[in-house]
Design an enzyme around this catalytic site. Structure first.
Site, mmCIF file in Angstrom:
data_model
loop_
_atom_site.group_PDB
_atom_site.id
_atom_site.type_symbol
_atom_site.label_atom_id
_atom_site.label_comp_id
_atom_site.label_asym_id
_atom_site.label_seq_id
_atom_site.Cartn_x
_atom_site.Cartn_y
_atom_site.Cartn_z
ATOM 1 N N ALA A 291 3.092 -1.363 4.194
ATOM 2 C CA ALA A 291 3.119 -0.002 3.643
ATOM 3 C C ALA A 291 4.478 0.639 3.945
ATOM 4 O O ALA A 291 5.414 0.496 3.166
ATOM 5 C CB ALA A 291 1.977 0.823 4.227
ATOM 6 N N SER A 292 4.592 1.298 5.114
ATOM 7 C CA SER A 292 5.835 2.015 5.419
ATOM 8 C C SER A 292 7.051 1.087 5.390
ATOM 9 O O SER A 292 8.142 1.529 5.034
ATOM 10 C CB SER A 292 5.722 2.716 6.776
ATOM 11 O OG SER A 292 5.513 1.764 7.799
ATOM 12 N N HIS B 219 -10.238 0.768 4.588
ATOM 13 C CA HIS B 219 -8.936 0.888 5.239
ATOM 14 C C HIS B 219 -9.063 1.794 6.466
ATOM 15 O O HIS B 219 -9.900 2.689 6.493
ATOM 16 C CB HIS B 219 -7.906 1.475 4.260
ATOM 17 C CG HIS B 219 -6.519 1.448 4.814
ATOM 18 N ND1 HIS B 219 -6.028 2.437 5.620
ATOM 19 C CD2 HIS B 219 -5.527 0.526 4.693
ATOM 20 C CE1 HIS B 219 -4.782 2.133 5.973
ATOM 21 N NE2 HIS B 219 -4.450 0.985 5.419
ATOM 22 N N ILE C 114 -0.537 0.130 13.372
ATOM 23 C CA ILE C 114 -0.265 0.580 12.000
ATOM 24 C C ILE C 114 0.821 1.655 11.977
ATOM 25 O O ILE C 114 0.789 2.595 12.757
ATOM 26 C CB ILE C 114 -1.561 1.118 11.334
ATOM 27 C CG1 ILE C 114 -2.537 -0.041 11.115
ATOM 28 C CG2 ILE C 114 -1.254 1.819 10.009
ATOM 29 C CD1 ILE C 114 -3.859 0.356 10.496
ATOM 30 N N GLU D 207 -6.074 -5.427 10.730
ATOM 31 C CA GLU D 207 -4.966 -4.536 11.073
ATOM 32 C C GLU D 207 -5.299 -3.760 12.343
ATOM 33 O O GLU D 207 -6.006 -2.751 12.273
ATOM 34 C CB GLU D 207 -4.733 -3.514 9.950
ATOM 35 C CG GLU D 207 -4.405 -4.087 8.600
ATOM 36 C CD GLU D 207 -3.946 -3.000 7.625
ATOM 37 O OE1 GLU D 207 -2.762 -2.967 7.298
ATOM 38 O OE2 GLU D 207 -4.796 -2.191 7.210
ATOM 39 N N GLY E 248 2.737 -2.958 10.947
ATOM 40 C CA GLY E 248 4.105 -3.165 11.436
ATOM 41 C C GLY E 248 4.884 -4.262 10.720
ATOM 42 O O GLY E 248 6.005 -4.584 11.105
ATOM 43 N N ASN F 240 0.840 -1.196 0.000
ATOM 44 C CA ASN F 240 0.000 0.000 0.000
ATOM 45 C C ASN F 240 0.879 1.252 0.000
ATOM 46 O O ASN F 240 1.571 1.510 0.970
ATOM 47 C CB ASN F 240 -0.897 -0.053 1.246
ATOM 48 C CG ASN F 240 -1.772 1.175 1.389
ATOM 49 O OD1 ASN F 240 -1.810 2.032 0.500
ATOM 50 N ND2 ASN F 240 -2.489 1.268 2.504
ATOM 51 N N PHE F 241 0.836 2.003 -1.088
ATOM 52 C CA PHE F 241 1.684 3.204 -1.208
ATOM 53 C C PHE F 241 1.140 4.390 -0.409
ATOM 54 O O PHE F 241 1.797 5.422 -0.311
ATOM 55 C CB PHE F 241 1.807 3.625 -2.678
ATOM 56 C CG PHE F 241 2.586 2.686 -3.561
ATOM 57 C CD1 PHE F 241 2.922 1.397 -3.142
ATOM 58 C CD2 PHE F 241 3.011 3.078 -4.828
ATOM 59 C CE1 PHE F 241 3.658 0.528 -3.971
ATOM 60 C CE2 PHE F 241 3.743 2.232 -5.657
ATOM 61 C CZ PHE F 241 4.054 0.949 -5.227
ATOM 62 N N LYS F 242 -0.085 4.263 0.111
ATOM 63 C CA LYS F 242 -0.738 5.367 0.832
ATOM 64 C C LYS F 242 -0.587 6.679 0.037
ATOM 65 O O LYS F 242 -0.640 6.645 -1.193
ATOM 66 C CB LYS F 242 -0.173 5.485 2.252
ATOM 67 C CG LYS F 242 -0.427 4.218 3.102
ATOM 68 C CD LYS F 242 -0.199 4.462 4.575
ATOM 69 C CE LYS F 242 -0.594 3.236 5.384
ATOM 70 N NZ LYS F 242 -0.465 3.455 6.826
#
Lengths: 222, 222, 222, 222
Positions: free
Chosen positions: C201-202, C92, C145, C140, C180, C8-10
């Site tokens: 994501a991150s 989300h 997150i 999640e 995470g 997920n690039f957010k």
């Protein structure tokens, strides 16, 4: 210009039910003793219940833009009026609204003759809301809400800037400020900066001694 | 199974203020005279005010998922309880909620011990909400709400289908239905289809003779 | 069961524009090299643009429940399909939806034949959403997150509990987990707990070395 | 003053995918042939895809107020810019926004240098939004949107009133109007009333002959 102190009970436990009513009585006494205008904003379900007993004005914490009709779970200006409320907060930072709904809510409150306090987060939004002609605009920088540093100290230029911007659109709108307000000194400073009063919440509701906190606040009014 | 008739005052003028309170008295009398459980859902600001005076249960039209704290303009389950409310509608078609908030609201109502009526628009959503274990699930096809044809006639299979889907998840949840319900005949049919009662709004609140409408409705309970 | 890793690039700067496209290429290479299914979720406005160039599946970060028509600014499942998307995240934690809209979105995605990943915050909401029959449910816990401790370590029982609850409703739904997740070890643990893959994501997008991060992640798939 | 015609594809089937792209080509040709500025607003997921191919400006149908970061499913001004968009609608009647978010969106668009078209429903809201200094304000009475009577005919005084109110706040803001606009005659009237152009949707997108509709519209520009 009459100074007003609006006490927002939010959904704090100390502002709910019997405890909330005792708190409202404390606010009422501070007003009667000092002659300063004090307004209480209890949780929505208590509005009529408290208004039936109190001599100080009771404001709703929120109204929707709807008039009457099929609006289950919405808070209409008419219901606030009929319940004994004399005004309402609109667009509080914890209950932001769409701009078309703010316009509708302000217009409907005007129709049923209750006061409107449109809350804003910046000078730009304050100026924008001035075009909707509410009774009051209350500027509260979100990052200071619930904190220990009063807006009057952290960002005095935001208050004076909002006053100037709002008055450039409509001189009839009174300006309030809020965020971190706790003492009479904060109130005095708010007035010096051109506002007509303050919104206060945790400074009173979460205080260990709400009576003392209220007496201090009203003492700041010249 | 105890049958219940829930009267939703919405934001109708006839359900607000003094007129709303008279209407609540009519509902109370119909309940006392017939022995049928009747619940009233007045506008939010009247909840405590009406609950102080009435012997029938008063439910909120909406609660948010918040517990206590900095939630200006939100309706907390605790405030409903403290205000004298015995339950609440959740996710009404005129006040839809996010699913995480429905879960939170139902859980918090359970904690403070008030009843929950989660409103749904389809068999699928009814089944989904059954996993959140509310006291009641009320199915109301949106296209029939406020209309003249009762759901019991227009879509009886939606009621029996919802009952089956909900009970397949949790037998302890009672099922209600609503939309276009106006008469005792509609109530009887709703019960035959497996529901434990009805939600009614305009059928009573907008009726020319609310007393007659209420007496007819309770007469439908076997 | 085929394992999938969804990136997920957010709205991260590193996931937008040209930089985002390079990142998508890195994800694609990791997939081609390892044979592991990798899905990319770029910002909405890039969906068609990226999908035109990539061989890995592109999913939307969000769809609304609307079909076609007067829905300015909404993301319809049909537009995702026509733009080259093969699926979408739904609900989300940064874009929560109303339950009736989730049902509509899942149904419309099924109609146009794209995959659905309904994101949830708890075992209860996971079970509820299982009744809506999406392709995947991704649990999640919101508090984890974007953090440093993977859900597989902090709350393994939430993953296995969600798997059990979801499968009790519909065995055909695959379960994913997220929050995470950063390493191949986290992926392996997620699979051991009964899930079919992860949302990350991150851990990739904000990584100093996204290529290395991706190669590590895919290495965790047995 | 340069006149502009903005074509909003909404989520119409005719404005999505390959069909939508053909429609965009028609808009492009009408612009090239006539020399009139035409802007297209395709569905969000097509923005980058279409912008890669077209010579006319592509605007987003919506942006959120967020800058960059953990905003899954949000549309950031930066992503619109990076995707090739030159501007965006904001607060369309089918995608209303909170006022603080409008301020944030306009400010962020200014920072990344894309144009902003804030849509409004009344003279009051138009005046309010003028204080936020967008590039354009487009007034569209909601009850006329998608209808057969153009706003220029049904409510000409709303357009001239909005122009006056907006210019009283900020002379640099160009005013557009929309709702029911279909012909070159409507465009001419809109300009006579003081606006700098129009928003059109169904009049082109749902037309049996979009090419003819576009050629008629541009012919209305003096």
């Amino acid at each position: 210009m009459t100074v007003v102190i609006i006490v927002n009970f939010k959904s704090y436990e100390e502002g709910t039910g019997r405890r909330g009513f005792e708190l409202a009585r404390i606010c009422e006494r501070a007003s009667l003793d000092s002659g300063v205008d004090v307004v209480v904003c209890p949780p929505l379900v208590h509005l009529g219940q408290y208004a039936d007993e109190l001599s100080v004005p009771v404001y709703a914490q929120h109204v929707d833009g709807a008039r009457v009709g099929s609006y289950t779970g919405h808070v209409t200006p008419m219901s606030v009026k009929e319940g004994g409320g004399q005004g309402t907060l609109i667009n509080h930072s914890e209950r932001r609204m769409r701009i078309a709904d703010i316009e509708r809510a302000v217009a409907e409150c005007r129709r049923v003759e209750i006061s409107t306090v449109v809350c804003t987060n910046s000078i730009g939004v304050s100026k924008a809301c001035a075009s909707l002609a509410p009774t009051y605009i209350a500027i509260e920088p979100p990052e200071l809400i619930g904190g220990d540093v009063p807006v009057t100290k952290a960002k005095p230029e935001v208050i004076s800037g909002a006053v100037e911007a709002i008055k450039s659109i409509d001189k009839g709108i009174e300006v309030l400020c809020g965020a971190g307000i706790k003492t009479g000194k904060d109130v005095r400073k708010a007035i010096e900066l051109g506002s007509s009063g303050v919104l206060v919440a945790s400074g009173v509701v979460k205080s260990k001694d709400p009576e003392k906190a209220m007496m201090d606040l009203v003492s700041g009014v010249p």
